[in-house]
Structure formats: C-alpha cells, structure tokens
Write a protein that holds these residues in place. Sequence first.
Motif, PDB file in Angstrom:
ATOM      1  N   LEU A 270       5.163 -55.148 -39.854  1.00  0.00           N
ATOM      2  CA  LEU A 270       5.446 -56.004 -40.998  1.00  0.00           C
ATOM      3  C   LEU A 270       6.800 -56.682 -40.830  1.00  0.00           C
ATOM      4  O   LEU A 270       6.975 -57.846 -41.206  1.00  0.00           O
ATOM      5  N   GLU A 271       7.739 -56.004 -40.219  1.00  0.00           N
ATOM      6  CA  GLU A 271       9.065 -56.593 -39.979  1.00  0.00           C
ATOM      7  C   GLU A 271       8.949 -57.814 -39.071  1.00  0.00           C
ATOM      8  O   GLU A 271       9.577 -58.843 -39.319  1.00  0.00           O
ATOM      9  N   ARG A 272       8.107 -57.734 -38.027  1.00  0.00           N
ATOM     10  CA  ARG A 272       7.953 -58.859 -37.103  1.00  0.00           C
ATOM     11  C   ARG A 272       7.311 -60.052 -37.810  1.00  0.00           C
ATOM     12  O   ARG A 272       7.785 -61.186 -37.683  1.00  0.00           O
ATOM     13  N   VAL A 273       6.256 -59.824 -38.566  1.00  0.00           N
ATOM     14  CA  VAL A 273       5.610 -60.947 -39.245  1.00  0.00           C
ATOM     15  C   VAL A 273       6.532 -61.522 -40.318  1.00  0.00           C
ATOM     16  O   VAL A 273       6.517 -62.730 -40.589  1.00  0.00           O
ATOM     17  N   THR A 274       7.388 -60.705 -40.896  1.00  0.00           N
ATOM     18  CA  THR A 274       8.369 -61.195 -41.872  1.00  0.00           C
ATOM     19  C   THR A 274       9.386 -62.107 -41.188  1.00  0.00           C
ATOM     20  O   THR A 274       9.791 -63.136 -41.753  1.00  0.00           O
ATOM     21  N   GLU A 275       9.789 -61.772 -39.962  1.00  0.00           N
ATOM     22  CA  GLU A 275      10.689 -62.652 -39.194  1.00  0.00           C
ATOM     23  C   GLU A 275      10.037 -64.018 -38.983  1.00  0.00           C
ATOM     24  O   GLU A 275      10.692 -65.060 -39.101  1.00  0.00           O
ATOM     25  N   ILE A 276       8.745 -64.009 -38.671  1.00  0.00           N
ATOM     26  CA  ILE A 276       8.026 -65.262 -38.440  1.00  0.00           C
ATOM     27  C   ILE A 276       7.943 -66.062 -39.736  1.00  0.00           C
ATOM     28  O   ILE A 276       8.186 -67.280 -39.751  1.00  0.00           O
ATOM     29  N   ALA A 277       7.621 -65.399 -40.842  1.00  0.00           N
ATOM     30  CA  ALA A 277       7.543 -66.081 -42.140  1.00  0.00           C
ATOM     31  C   ALA A 277       8.889 -66.686 -42.511  1.00  0.00           C
ATOM     32  O   ALA A 277       8.959 -67.803 -43.036  1.00  0.00           O
TER      33      ALA A 277
ATOM     34  N   VAL B 151      10.427 -75.853 -52.861  1.00  0.00           N
ATOM     35  CA  VAL B 151      10.410 -74.752 -51.905  1.00  0.00           C
ATOM     36  C   VAL B 151       9.472 -73.676 -52.442  1.00  0.00           C
ATOM     37  O   VAL B 151       9.573 -73.291 -53.609  1.00  0.00           O
ATOM     38  N   TYR B 152       8.554 -73.237 -51.602  1.00  0.00           N
ATOM     39  CA  TYR B 152       7.595 -72.212 -51.977  1.00  0.00           C
ATOM     40  C   TYR B 152       7.791 -70.992 -51.086  1.00  0.00           C
ATOM     41  O   TYR B 152       8.213 -71.112 -49.943  1.00  0.00           O
ATOM     42  N   PRO B 153       7.410 -69.831 -51.600  1.00  0.00           N
ATOM     43  CA  PRO B 153       7.451 -68.662 -50.720  1.00  0.00           C
ATOM     44  C   PRO B 153       6.353 -68.766 -49.668  1.00  0.00           C
ATOM     45  O   PRO B 153       5.333 -69.424 -49.890  1.00  0.00           O
ATOM     46  N   VAL B 154       6.566 -68.145 -48.541  1.00  0.00           N
ATOM     47  CA  VAL B 154       5.520 -67.956 -47.542  1.00  0.00           C
ATOM     48  C   VAL B 154       4.943 -66.573 -47.834  1.00  0.00           C
ATOM     49  O   VAL B 154       5.679 -65.597 -47.925  1.00  0.00           O
ATOM     50  N   VAL B 155       3.641 -66.511 -48.011  1.00  0.00           N
ATOM     51  CA  VAL B 155       2.984 -65.276 -48.429  1.00  0.00           C
ATOM     52  C   VAL B 155       2.398 -64.567 -47.208  1.00  0.00           C
ATOM     53  O   VAL B 155       1.721 -65.192 -46.395  1.00  0.00           O
ATOM     54  N   ILE B 156       2.670 -63.272 -47.110  1.00  0.00           N
ATOM     55  CA  ILE B 156       2.139 -62.441 -46.032  1.00  0.00           C
ATOM     56  C   ILE B 156       1.159 -61.447 -46.641  1.00  0.00           C
ATOM     57  O   ILE B 156       1.505 -60.748 -47.593  1.00  0.00           O
TER      58      ILE B 156
ATOM     59  N   MET C  29      -1.403 -54.944 -35.912  1.00  0.00           N
ATOM     60  CA  MET C  29      -2.112 -55.232 -37.139  1.00  0.00           C
ATOM     61  C   MET C  29      -2.154 -56.742 -37.345  1.00  0.00           C
ATOM     62  O   MET C  29      -1.227 -57.454 -36.990  1.00  0.00           O
ATOM     63  N   LYS C  30      -3.237 -57.193 -37.943  1.00  0.00           N
ATOM     64  CA  LYS C  30      -3.368 -58.624 -38.226  1.00  0.00           C
ATOM     65  C   LYS C  30      -2.842 -58.928 -39.620  1.00  0.00           C
ATOM     66  O   LYS C  30      -3.005 -58.136 -40.550  1.00  0.00           O
ATOM     67  N   TYR C  31      -2.225 -60.099 -39.722  1.00  0.00           N
ATOM     68  CA  TYR C  31      -1.652 -60.570 -40.982  1.00  0.00           C
ATOM     69  C   TYR C  31      -2.067 -62.014 -41.211  1.00  0.00           C
ATOM     70  O   TYR C  31      -2.141 -62.810 -40.274  1.00  0.00           O
ATOM     71  N   LEU C  32      -2.287 -62.346 -42.473  1.00  0.00           N
ATOM     72  CA  LEU C  32      -2.496 -63.727 -42.881  1.00  0.00           C
ATOM     73  C   LEU C  32      -1.167 -64.215 -43.449  1.00  0.00           C
ATOM     74  O   LEU C  32      -0.624 -63.614 -44.380  1.00  0.00           O
ATOM     75  N   VAL C  33      -0.624 -65.265 -42.866  1.00  0.00           N
ATOM     76  CA  VAL C  33       0.637 -65.855 -43.307  1.00  0.00           C
ATOM     77  C   VAL C  33       0.280 -67.201 -43.929  1.00  0.00           C
ATOM     78  O   VAL C  33      -0.271 -68.072 -43.253  1.00  0.00           O
ATOM     79  N   MET C  34       0.568 -67.346 -45.230  1.00  0.00           N
ATOM     80  CA  MET C  34       0.099 -68.506 -45.978  1.00  0.00           C
ATOM     81  C   MET C  34       1.248 -69.385 -46.443  1.00  0.00           C
ATOM     82  O   MET C  34       2.254 -68.889 -46.941  1.00  0.00           O
TER      83      MET C  34
END
Length: 138
Positions: A101-108, A122-127, A1-6
């Motif tokens: 989602l777990e993998r993209v969360t590791e990256i974030a 410090v800001y959150p990284v949004v997925i 699945m594709k995710y936008l990480v902001m």
Amino acid sequence: MKYLVMVLGTQADYQAMAGAGNEHSPAWTEADIKAMVEYMGAINDDLAESGELVDAQGLTEPARARHVTPGEDGKAVITDGPYGETKELLAGYWVLDCESLERVTEIADRVTRCPQPAGAPVYPVVIRPVQDGAGDIC
C-alpha cells in the motif's frame, strides 16, 4: 497485490479541458493539455518498465455516459447524458500490481502532481485494493 488507482473529475472539468472555462475551472490551453498528457505518459512508461502496470485508461466525459437501471415492468430504463449536477466521478484509472500500500500511495502522490492551469480544481486520487477472492468482501 492489485490496486485500482482512480482519478476523479466532473463534466465541467472536461469542458474546461476542451477550452470552455467555467466557474468551476479555467479553460485549459493546448500547452496545458500537452503537459498533462506528457506527465501521465511518463507515469505510464515508468509503471510499465517496473512491471507494476496492469492497465490504465482515461474515460470519456460524463455527458457521454449511459445509465441503465431496472424498470418497474422488468425492462431496462436507459438514460443518456448529459446529466444534471453530478459530483466527482471516475475520469480515469490505473490497475497496478504493487508490493505494498505504501508503494501504490507513492504512485498516487505522483499522480496528484500532474500539471494543470492555476485555479483548476484539485481532487484526491483514490486507491482501492482489488478484491482477489470472496474472502476479501468484509
């Protein structure tokens, strides 16, 4: 699945990164910028190597943005920056193709550890999952 990480930021953050510290953020040094660029570059390299990177871009400061809205007469109303007080907005992004989602969360989580000067906000990284069809709207 594709995710936008902001990654988020404000105009004051861009000014601090250009060396103009303010009440929001301390001035960044050349060494701070170099550390950030090297850190983010390593993330990009790792994601490209794993095949998860679709796209990644940093965005220019909010003062260089343009807002286009419809006017009452049907013609576009164009507003150039700088704008008044703004909340956090998109400073950069990755489009990633990850197994879960777990993998993209590791990256974030790795992105949140980017070096910055002490006292910088410090800001959150949004997925956000990328919608892959009309059936994903709801």
